[in-house]
Design an enzyme around this catalytic site. Sequence first.
Site, PDB file in Angstrom:
ATOM      1  N   ILE A 443       0.811  -1.219   0.000  1.00 41.45           N
ATOM      2  CA  ILE A 443       0.000   0.000   0.000  1.00 41.45           C
ATOM      3  C   ILE A 443       0.846   1.271   0.000  1.00 41.45           C
ATOM      4  CG2 ILE A 443      -1.926   1.151   1.200  1.00 41.45           C
ATOM      5  CD1 ILE A 443      -2.566  -1.568  -0.133  1.00 41.45           C
ATOM      6  N   SER A 445       3.828   2.469   2.292  1.00 38.97           N
ATOM      7  CA  SER A 445       4.928   2.665   3.229  1.00 38.97           C
ATOM      8  C   SER A 445       5.515   1.323   3.645  1.00 38.97           C
ATOM      9  CB  SER A 445       4.436   3.421   4.461  1.00 38.97           C
ATOM     10  OG  SER A 445       3.384   2.741   5.076  1.00 38.97           O
ATOM     11  N   GLU A 496       8.095   5.361   0.962  1.00 36.75           N
ATOM     12  CA  GLU A 496       7.733   6.599   1.688  1.00 36.75           C
ATOM     13  C   GLU A 496       8.661   6.985   2.849  1.00 36.75           C
ATOM     14  OE1 GLU A 496       3.509   6.702   2.673  1.00 36.75           O
ATOM     15  OE2 GLU A 496       2.996   5.516   0.918  1.00 36.75           O
ATOM     16  N   GLU A 617     -14.770   9.850   5.968  1.00 38.76           N
ATOM     17  CA  GLU A 617     -14.815  10.649   7.191  1.00 38.76           C
ATOM     18  C   GLU A 617     -15.197  12.106   6.948  1.00 38.76           C
ATOM     19  OE1 GLU A 617     -10.859  10.069   8.744  1.00 38.76           O
ATOM     20  OE2 GLU A 617     -10.585  12.168   9.169  1.00 38.76           O
ATOM     21  N   GLU A 677      -9.240  -2.014   2.837  1.00 38.60           N
ATOM     22  CA  GLU A 677      -9.121  -2.805   4.063  1.00 38.60           C
ATOM     23  C   GLU A 677     -10.333  -3.725   4.195  1.00 38.60           C
ATOM     24  OE1 GLU A 677      -8.574  -0.613   7.870  1.00 38.60           O
ATOM     25  OE2 GLU A 677     -10.240  -1.874   8.483  1.00 38.60           O
ATOM     26  N   HIS A 706      -2.395  -4.116  11.242  1.00 42.33           N
ATOM     27  CA  HIS A 706      -2.411  -3.540  12.595  1.00 42.33           C
ATOM     28  C   HIS A 706      -1.958  -4.548  13.639  1.00 42.33           C
ATOM     29  CE1 HIS A 706      -5.259  -1.344  10.068  1.00 42.33           C
ATOM     30  NE2 HIS A 706      -4.762  -0.287  10.671  1.00 42.33           N
TER      31      HIS A 706
HETATM   32  N1  GLN Z   1       0.200   5.050   1.321  1.00 39.27           N
HETATM   33  C1  GLN Z   1      -0.061   5.141   2.713  1.00 39.27           C
HETATM   34  C2  GLN Z   1       0.844   4.177   3.454  1.00 39.27           C
HETATM   35  O1  GLN Z   1       1.092   3.130   2.975  1.00 39.27           O
HETATM   36  C3  GLN Z   1      -1.512   4.839   3.041  1.00 39.27           C
HETATM   37  C4  GLN Z   1      -1.791   4.963   4.517  1.00 39.27           C
HETATM   38  C5  GLN Z   1      -3.264   4.938   4.876  1.00 39.27           C
HETATM   39  O2  GLN Z   1      -4.091   4.443   4.185  1.00 39.27           O
HETATM   40  N2  GLN Z   1      -3.640   5.472   6.008  1.00 39.27           N
HETATM   41  O3  GLN Z   1       1.298   4.447   4.543  1.00 39.27           O
HETATM   42 ZN    ZN Z   2      -4.837   2.371   4.728  1.00 38.00          ZN
END
Ligand code: GLN
Ligand code: ZN
Length: 767
Positions: A443, A445, A496, A617, A677, A706
């Site tokens: 995704i 990072s 990142e 949100e 997710e 997580h």
């Molecule tokens: N590109 C972001 C990462 O991988 C996405 C983070 C997120 O969805 N909160 O950290």
């Molecule tokens: Zn995310």
Amino acid sequence: MSQANTLNHSFKSHVLGYPRVGEQRELKFALEKYWKGEFTEQQLRDVGKTIRQQNWATQSQLSFVTVGDFAWYDHVLSTSALIGHLPKRHRGDSDISLDTLFKVARGQSNSGCCGAAASDMTKWFNTNYHYITPEFSADDKFELSWSQLFDEIEEALALGHSVKPVLLGPISYLYLGKEVDSFDRLTLLPKLVAVYQQVIQRLADLGIEWLQIDEPILSLDLPSQWLQVFKPTYDELGGTVKLLLSSYFDRIDDKLAIIKTLRVDGVHLDLVANEAQLIEALSVLPNDWVISLGVVNGRNVWKCDAHYWLENLSNSLNGNATSARQIWIGSSCSLLHSPLNLELETQLPADTKSWFAFAKQKVSEVCQITKALSNPSEYAERVLAYSRPIHQRKNSINVHKPQVQQKLQRLKEQSSDRLLPFPERQAAQRNALNLPLFPTTTIGSFPQTGDIRRLRSQFKTGALTFDAYRKQIRSEIKAVVERQESLDLDVLVHGEPERNDMAEYFAEQLNGFQTTQYGWVQSYGSRCVKPAIVVEDIERLEPMTVDWTRYAQSLTTKPMKGMLTGPVTLMCWTFPREDITRQTITQQLAIALKEEVSDLQDAGINIIQIDEPALREGLPLRLADQQHYLEWAVDAFKVSASSALPETQIHTHMCYSDFNQIIDSVAHLDADVITIETSRSNMELLDAFEAFDYPNEIGPGVYDIHSPNIPSEQWMEQLVKRASTQIPKERLWINPDCGLKTRGWDETEKSLKNMVNVAKKLRKEFA
Ligand code: GLN
Ligand code: ZN
């Protein structure tokens, strides 16, 4: 200024709550020390006591100080403790202690056999604060069990303050929780009301005159069975101490017919969220009720236009009040959502600083407006002078940039659609990218080690030159690319390492934002965020991510996915301007991102992900406002992606579940691929995508980042198989459910290795 009759009214001042983290985040640090065993409970309690005393001292210029807003972790959790309603798995049979609260909030993970998972967190309405979700079962009992509220009232009384406690009302408390077995939690209300009566009696015994009882759910579109219980509930609760029924974040004027029948003594209105409701409230609510007017925005950093309010309130109060009323002036909502003290900011340009007010300054604003209403002739000049910087800002060319205005204008004349529809783009992308079935990716990072954080902070403080910094970040990128190659992932990312935070990074790169030194706001527990502030029209002066991404692509022949934070998320995670709409801010961001997409593409990047985790949100609380938001939010995303050629693949990513409600808007984003997710809900979210017949490609997260657990191949395989019964396999991607920055390398490599193995196995099986 019309001012004659305002003198007939009497005016008092208060705020709905004050931040509890402390000006230097003292509570955060004390909590973290306590959790690590470096602080005794007494040391922690002492820090809390000092913060409360400072908060009350600040509020002592008002008619009341608010007590009951201080919480060791979260005020909803404190309410649960007060009424003895904590999950059995955390409490057992023992008395509630501070550690019980922390167990509920943080879980108890140590022992393999007896761990107790933390309670869920839920976002507090449409703010970025998260509360601990109360858990309800049919046989729940309530009993006064935690004396913090009463102790703190005594503490404040002993200091000589005029005390107005605040308490989350029983109906909102019940509504904001969730049922853990199947029953209707409204059936618990009578028992809940009984314990609230005891709380209120204790307040009366302490000599309390007014209680601020928060029923913020009045700002929502409530089902009728919830609306109906207000009258009987407040029939039971009223009459002991005076009740100020408070709601905030949106209008309540549609419920005034019910509210006016309640046995309360006053109502608070959030006039920042909706000013028009005042007229109706003045005419409908009984004359002997207090009306509290929330005019100082509790959830943004901008100075209050005191002059504007003085004029407008004088007009409305004179025009409609048939007889003298008690009017309270207040913050719109609790100041919990604003940073603490502007005085601490030493690096803001002077004119910029004159535009802001943080919590401490907001208290003075409330005080000032109250005085000015009581005595207009004496204060009019001062109020005008106070508001002058905001008035001047309105016409500043530095704020309203003609070149940005022109781009916005041009936007109106262009379509935000991609050049070709999805099926044709898909064919072009397949041709160009040549990816296998079940392509694997991540995704964005990768683990953020201490070394990386140090690098960034050394660069920020000037200890490291840009060249030295760039060299070291590049070597980090190189290492991450090598690891992904050896894992044999299909679509790589640069990891990142240059980003502390996905919103802050772009706010720093873009022109138009102001960052602060101490502008912290509590997000949950000891966690705080420091959102940047949109102060001017937003502009991209130069590429923001191209150098890093191009370098990463130069290291591999596999596709390198560019990584951007989407316009809606950037808007949601910063403090917006108040002089233009959220929509316009988001459009400006979208234009900047569109330029970035174009530059990435020119630099040879063929896949670009535009993250929108905050799309859901930003949704307004009221149904009637939601469609409009979704339309402009979706359009802004599309604008960002609109410079992509058909063969450039646009990804988006969303997390925090609950996208069911907005699934058609998600589809309208028209991203070529969405990673989402789903692993925690065991792919249940996919039901919505299936039912909706989602047209584009999807990467349902196959494991929960997580958790530190390493997902087994079997586990992920069954998830992908389940997904493939719902989404045609040609459209499925395999990826974790979010970024990996909070994880360690060891677990990350093991997890991704299993994930890639699953993809390879399934490719054979499905071939
Ligand atoms: N590109 C972001 C990462 O991988 C996405 C983070 C997120 O969805 N909160 O950290
Ligand atoms: Zn995310």
